[in-house]
Enzyme design. Sequence first.
Site, PDB file in Angstrom:
ATOM      1  N   SER A 129      44.492  39.205  43.761  1.00 15.82           N
ATOM      2  CA  SER A 129      43.143  39.298  43.223  1.00 15.82           C
ATOM      3  C   SER A 129      43.042  40.385  42.162  1.00 15.82           C
ATOM      4  O   SER A 129      43.619  41.461  42.281  1.00 15.82           O
ATOM      5  CB  SER A 129      42.160  39.603  44.349  1.00 15.82           C
ATOM      6  OG  SER A 129      40.856  39.774  43.850  1.00 15.82           O
ATOM      7  N   GLY A 156      37.690  39.235  42.521  1.00 12.03           N
ATOM      8  CA  GLY A 156      36.603  39.430  43.472  1.00 12.03           C
ATOM      9  C   GLY A 156      35.306  38.790  43.010  1.00 12.03           C
ATOM     10  O   GLY A 156      34.926  38.881  41.845  1.00 12.03           O
ATOM     11  N   VAL A 181      38.327  49.202  37.094  1.00 11.76           N
ATOM     12  CA  VAL A 181      37.574  48.135  36.420  1.00 11.76           C
ATOM     13  C   VAL A 181      36.201  47.958  37.064  1.00 11.76           C
ATOM     14  O   VAL A 181      35.212  47.675  36.391  1.00 11.76           O
ATOM     15  CB  VAL A 181      38.370  46.816  36.451  1.00 11.76           C
ATOM     16  CG1 VAL A 181      37.533  45.660  35.920  1.00 11.76           C
ATOM     17  CG2 VAL A 181      39.653  46.960  35.643  1.00 11.76           C
ATOM     18  N   ASN A 188      37.553  41.639  50.597  1.00 13.89           N
ATOM     19  CA  ASN A 188      37.976  42.916  50.030  1.00 13.89           C
ATOM     20  C   ASN A 188      37.093  44.030  50.593  1.00 13.89           C
ATOM     21  O   ASN A 188      35.972  44.244  50.129  1.00 13.89           O
ATOM     22  CB  ASN A 188      37.868  42.869  48.505  1.00 13.89           C
ATOM     23  CG  ASN A 188      38.204  44.196  47.859  1.00 13.89           C
ATOM     24  OD1 ASN A 188      38.683  45.120  48.514  1.00 13.89           O
ATOM     25  ND2 ASN A 188      37.936  44.311  46.569  1.00 13.89           N
ATOM     26  N   CYS A 217      35.635  48.031  48.695  1.00 10.02           N
ATOM     27  CA  CYS A 217      34.541  48.332  47.778  1.00 10.02           C
ATOM     28  C   CYS A 217      33.681  49.473  48.320  1.00 10.02           C
ATOM     29  O   CYS A 217      33.456  49.562  49.534  1.00 10.02           O
ATOM     30  CB  CYS A 217      33.637  47.114  47.602  1.00 10.02           C
ATOM     31  SG  CYS A 217      34.460  45.577  47.206  1.00 10.02           S
ATOM     32  N   LYS A 271      41.555  42.062  53.305  1.00  6.17           N
ATOM     33  CA  LYS A 271      42.427  42.878  52.459  1.00  6.17           C
ATOM     34  C   LYS A 271      42.175  44.347  52.769  1.00  6.17           C
ATOM     35  O   LYS A 271      41.107  44.887  52.467  1.00  6.17           O
ATOM     36  CB  LYS A 271      42.179  42.571  50.987  1.00  6.17           C
ATOM     37  CG  LYS A 271      43.205  43.210  50.056  1.00  6.17           C
ATOM     38  CD  LYS A 271      43.049  42.693  48.636  1.00  6.17           C
ATOM     39  CE  LYS A 271      44.158  43.200  47.729  1.00  6.17           C
ATOM     40  NZ  LYS A 271      44.036  42.646  46.363  1.00  6.17           N
ATOM     41  N   ASN A 328      45.789  47.032  49.495  1.00  3.65           N
ATOM     42  CA  ASN A 328      45.062  47.207  48.257  1.00  3.65           C
ATOM     43  C   ASN A 328      45.607  48.456  47.571  1.00  3.65           C
ATOM     44  O   ASN A 328      46.554  49.075  48.057  1.00  3.65           O
ATOM     45  CB  ASN A 328      43.558  47.341  48.553  1.00  3.65           C
ATOM     46  CG  ASN A 328      42.703  46.796  47.433  1.00  3.65           C
ATOM     47  OD1 ASN A 328      43.037  46.938  46.258  1.00  3.65           O
ATOM     48  ND2 ASN A 328      41.577  46.189  47.788  1.00  3.65           N
ATOM     49  N   GLY A 333      51.890  44.535  46.740  1.00  3.10           N
ATOM     50  CA  GLY A 333      52.148  45.869  46.217  1.00  3.10           C
ATOM     51  C   GLY A 333      53.510  46.017  45.577  1.00  3.10           C
ATOM     52  O   GLY A 333      54.525  46.017  46.264  1.00  3.10           O
ATOM     53  N   GLY A 334      53.556  46.099  44.256  1.00  4.76           N
ATOM     54  CA  GLY A 334      54.786  46.406  43.537  1.00  4.76           C
ATOM     55  C   GLY A 334      55.794  45.288  43.437  1.00  4.76           C
ATOM     56  O   GLY A 334      56.953  45.524  43.098  1.00  4.76           O
TER      57      GLY A 334
END
Length: 318
Positions: free
Chosen positions: A38, A62, A87, A142, A145, A180, A207, A259-260
């Site tokens: 995402s 999202g 962002v 998610n 937030c 997540k 995340n 991740g990565g």
Amino acid sequence: MNEQTQQDKAMNVLEPHEWRHKTIVAGTEWKNPVGTASGTFQLDACGDYYDVSQMGAICTKGVSPVPWEGNPGPRTAEGPSSMVNSVGLQNPGVDHYLTDELPRLKKLGAMVITNVAGHSDEDYAQVVAKLADSQADMLEINVSCPNVSHGGMSVGTDPVALSRLIKHLRALTSKPMTVKLSPNVTDIVEVAHAAVDAGADALSLINTLVGMRIDINTGKPILANRTGGVSGPAIFPIALSFVWRVRQAIPGIPIIGIGGIDSGEKALEYLYAGANAVEVGAAALVDPTAPMRVARELDDLLDSRPELAAKLAKGQTW
């Protein structure tokens, strides 16, 4: 990698491919174990680079109850083998998503995971209620937030608040729901247990981590929001350890590792750590074909690992 090799790999992902190794996440079959992460996929930006129906899953940006403008700029900064972004989940809102991007993705044959964002429990509930009878195949909640009903903190940092939210959302939909998780917690296992016990069908982790950069000419943070989320190759070993820890603590829950990941080899490490599938994120911001390339590389690697491939095909893990 020389320029010609990069061009050859870019062309390769556009060629037809017969997938040999599927996976199952929360009862949902993926034709291969690789999806988009995402925040790094948008159909108009990425759809020309590969056939989205060939990905294991397309996880969208999202979606919020109303349009969000996101944070002021600058929004991104470069870090060592990483990026830092703030962002702010800019998006046109759930109503636009339901009438535009989701129908287009499904018409193209994509398996779609819709990422759900909110600044309050009610925000999340409004989005999930509207997605309950939609074409989305899975929902990814998610919980990183900032949450006004949780004092401005991420609900994903408090097991009690997280449990309350997931129970509320679970009652609104029968769709497979993955949560997540944020790595910015004291004990990821405690948070994971809270999500699963409240009704999560799967977990997506991790995340981004919290980070920042300073402009040494001004002495001020580069990002307008001061701090942001760190992603990219630098977080790979950290994210991998989170997946392993949660898998050891909760053997049966499906896990999507994030991740990565920028190669089939790194994706394979996640599968050996106990993930059922992975999502490719920051690598796609450098190379838009990265998710498909990783999927092709992983498919080849699984050819020589029949025991692992057989487990994935049954919805099991290493």
